[in-house]
Enzyme design. Structure first.
Site, PDB file in Angstrom:
ATOM      1  N   HIS A   1      33.885   9.890  21.486  1.00 42.34           N
ATOM      2  CA  HIS A   1      33.275   9.246  22.646  1.00 42.34           C
ATOM      3  C   HIS A   1      33.201   7.740  22.412  1.00 42.34           C
ATOM      4  CE1 HIS A   1      31.932  12.796  24.929  1.00 42.34           C
ATOM      5  NE2 HIS A   1      31.812  13.374  23.746  1.00 42.34           N
TER       6      HIS A   1
ATOM      7  N   GLU B   1      32.570   5.522  24.492  1.00 37.87           N
ATOM      8  CA  GLU B   1      31.586   4.893  25.388  1.00 37.87           C
ATOM      9  C   GLU B   1      30.197   4.808  24.796  1.00 37.87           C
ATOM     10  OE1 GLU B   1      31.419   9.325  26.465  1.00 37.87           O
ATOM     11  OE2 GLU B   1      32.874   7.868  25.708  1.00 37.87           O
TER      12      GLU B   1
ATOM     13  N   CYS C   1      37.433  13.294  24.779  1.00 36.21           N
ATOM     14  CA  CYS C   1      36.830  14.560  24.362  1.00 36.21           C
ATOM     15  C   CYS C   1      37.433  15.728  25.150  1.00 36.21           C
ATOM     16  CB  CYS C   1      35.305  14.489  24.484  1.00 36.21           C
ATOM     17  SG  CYS C   1      34.437  15.829  23.630  1.00 36.21           S
ATOM     18  N   TYR C   2      36.682  16.364  26.059  1.00 38.62           N
ATOM     19  CA  TYR C   2      37.235  17.476  26.844  1.00 38.62           C
ATOM     20  C   TYR C   2      38.461  17.014  27.628  1.00 38.62           C
ATOM     21  CZ  TYR C   2      37.562  21.364  30.135  1.00 38.62           C
ATOM     22  OH  TYR C   2      38.017  22.426  30.868  1.00 38.62           O
TER      23      TYR C   2
ATOM     24  N   LYS D   1      22.485  -1.109  37.054  1.00 35.98           N
ATOM     25  CA  LYS D   1      21.333  -1.990  36.871  1.00 35.98           C
ATOM     26  C   LYS D   1      21.703  -3.306  36.182  1.00 35.98           C
ATOM     27  CE  LYS D   1      16.701  -2.095  37.159  1.00 35.98           C
ATOM     28  NZ  LYS D   1      15.921  -1.679  38.326  1.00 35.98           N
TER      29      LYS D   1
ATOM     30  N   ASP E   1      15.583  -4.819  41.962  1.00 35.77           N
ATOM     31  CA  ASP E   1      16.551  -4.275  42.917  1.00 35.77           C
ATOM     32  C   ASP E   1      16.330  -4.834  44.324  1.00 35.77           C
ATOM     33  OD1 ASP E   1      17.351  -2.800  40.748  1.00 35.77           O
ATOM     34  OD2 ASP E   1      16.440  -0.931  41.424  1.00 35.77           O
TER      35      ASP E   1
ATOM     36  N   GLY F   1      33.110  16.960  28.589  1.00 36.61           N
ATOM     37  CA  GLY F   1      32.456  18.011  29.348  1.00 36.61           C
ATOM     38  C   GLY F   1      31.942  19.086  28.411  1.00 36.61           C
TER      39      GLY F   1
END
Length: 522
Positions: free
Chosen positions: A176, A178, A89-90, A377, A234, A62
């Site tokens: 991070h 990710e 992180c945060y 997606k 989609d 954050g």
């Protein structure tokens, strides 16, 4: 269709969002480890969080400092529920602070790639090297781990860059994992999910298909269902799922506005129907759209005209079908990012832009069937492959609803559409031949129709149109970078376009990122 927790999602990871730009990315990375995930706001109380019966919890990064007045804090009781928790992180700092660790400003802020040294691999970092590069973004760090934790790693600006409490299954990392810039990031998440939390790998494309089919049958019963096909992945996957569930109760409507790329209308009319067996009604409306666009050059005016005409055309077909069958349901290709960005989906979702049949009049009211509502997606593409849809549909690049009309700078005419279709087809063919289809997120080709460029072709001076190649890389289209295509690929595209499309005598490349530029020119 409301989000549920079906069999494939019986193990659920909640990503608590503390305002991180990467919250959706964390959720996606969890899905890549074959575990279902949902994003929830940090304002959600512990009781509400536990009511969702999470199998594990991830606290996101954050922008705030844990010491700023009003900064979101993590209640200590969250860590007393017996649920494995990973702080990032945060979230890592807030975890340490809540449990009695020492958190303070660091003398050395760290942003971007940062060398990490592992002192104790523990369970969370087992099997990883002693040193590797991670992506940092912090000016506050954990100086001492809370009681019961052991410090695992450090950096120059973070005395404790990773920690774990194996007994309580609590893990924290300052970096991070990710983001792609962090080495072994997916391994760190995998270790937490499957080793620390002990979760399985039940979230797969085949399981998603199975559960979605059952949910659609339960929602729809024996009622008639309508779906608007846009030609995009989609709507195609949503329609294929519904078709698998209820067969002939579904009717698909495809509005051919004459603004698609070469071969795309045929792919919908032939390939999609052949792959799914769906009943398809085609509204051939190219003359109507081109007539309304005659003389129009303003980009926003083009969009409004196309949106209005699309709705009117779809409405006419919907009324005919509703009158014949009493259609009750409308299939909508809402994805999980749409739900998150509209506030979490605590009711009905906003119907998306005109090419997904938004803006219908009030007297044409439908209940929504949203089989992709929990999916990202990449998961939609995986489900499309599991359903047997053609690769050309599943891996089709994102394409704007107004079609080629907003890739022609100037008035839209049949002649200009033909020029652009031919140039666009060449660019896509060469991208495919180079094996770069899945590396490049989107590849607009733009015709500068109101511009004449001097050239020499043969022994003659020519005044042709320039075309712009706009290859971009992205994960979500919110931000994008220009795609670094190999020079030999660019050369082949340029040579073929100027040789085969006589009206074009110059090919240029747009190397603008987003921001400041958008992906589309109009």
């Amino acid at each position: 269709m409301p989000m549920s927790s079906p069999s494939a999602a019986s193990e659920r990871v909640l990503v608590v969002d503390y305002g991180a730009q990467y919250a959706q990315l964390i959720a996606r990375r969890v899905r890549e480890s074959n575990v279902y995930s949902e994003i929830v706001p940090h304002s959600m109380g512990v009781e509400q969080i536990m009511a969702k019966r999470p199998s594990a919890i991830i606290l996101s990064g954050g922008p705030a400092s844990v010491y700023v007045p009003g900064a979101p804090q993590v209640p200590r009781e969250l860590f007393e529920q017996g649920v494995p928790v990973l702080g990032i992180c945060y979230g890592f700092q807030a975890m340490a602070l809540a449990l009695g660790g020492q958190v303070d400003r660091t003398d050395l802020s760290e942003f971007g790639r940062t060398p990490l040294r592992v002192h104790d691999h523990g369970q969370a970092l087992a099997g990883l090297p002693d040193e590797f590069s991670v992506w940092m973004s912090h000016g506050v760090s954990v100086h001492a781990a809370p009681p019961g934790f052991r410090a695992l790693a450090s950096t120059a600006g973070a005395e404790v860059a990773a920690m774990e409490d194996p007994a309580r299954r609590l893990v924290g990392v300052q970096w991070h994992p990710e983001v792609a810039h962090s080495q072994y990031g997916q391994d760190v998440l995998d270790r937490f999910l499957h080793e620390v939390a002990g979760l399985g790998r039940g979230w797969t494309a085949s399981a998603i298909v199975e559960e979605s089919v059952a949910a659609i049958r339960t929602q729809v019963g024996d009622a008639a269902v309508l779906c608007g096909l846009s030609g995009g992945v989609d709507s195609a996957v949503a329609a294929a799922l519904v078709q698998r569930a209820i067969g002939d109760q579904l009717t698909c409507v495809f509005v051919d506005h004459g603004l698609l790329r070469q071969g795309e209308a045929e792919a919908v009319e032939q390939d999609f129907v052949a792959a799914t067996g769906a009943r398809l009604v085609v509204a051939h409306a190219a003359d109507r759209f081109l007539g309304e666009l005659r003389g129009v050059t303003d980009p926003e005016a083009k969009r409004k005209i196309i949106g209005t005409q699309f709705i009117r055309t779809f409405e006419a077909e919907a009324r005919k079908l509703a009158g014949d069958k009493g259609v009750r349901f409308l299939v909508q290709g809402t994805l999980y990012p749409d739900v998150v960005e509209s506030g979490g989906g605590t009711g009905t979702a906003n119907i998306k832009s005109h090419h997904n049949v938004g803006g219908l009049p009030d007297d044409l009211s439908f209940e929504l069937v949203e089989p992709l509502r929990t999916l990202f997606k990449d998961e939609v593409r995986a489900v499309g492959e599991a359903l047997g849809l053609p690769q050309e549909i599943v891996w089709r690049h994102p394409f704007p609803g107004p079609g080629l009309a907003i890739r022609i700078i100037g008035e839209v005419t049949e002649e200009r559409l033909a020029i652009l279709r031919q140039a666009d087809a060449i660019a896509r063919q060469e991208l495919t031949a180079a094996g770069l289809d899945r590396t490049i997120w989107q590849f607009p080709v733009v015709l500068l129709a109101d511009v004449r460029s001097v050239g020499v072709q043969g022994d003659e001076r020519t005044y042709g149109h320039p075309v712009v190649l706009r290859p971009v890389t992205s994960q979500d289209a919110m931000t994008a970078d220009w795609g670094r295509l190999p020079y030999e690929v660019l050369e082949q595209i340029s040579t073929r376009i100027t040789n085969e499309v006589r009206e074009v005598n110059r090919v240029v490349v747009d190397i603008t990122s987003k921001p400041p530029g958008t992906i589309e020119w109009e």
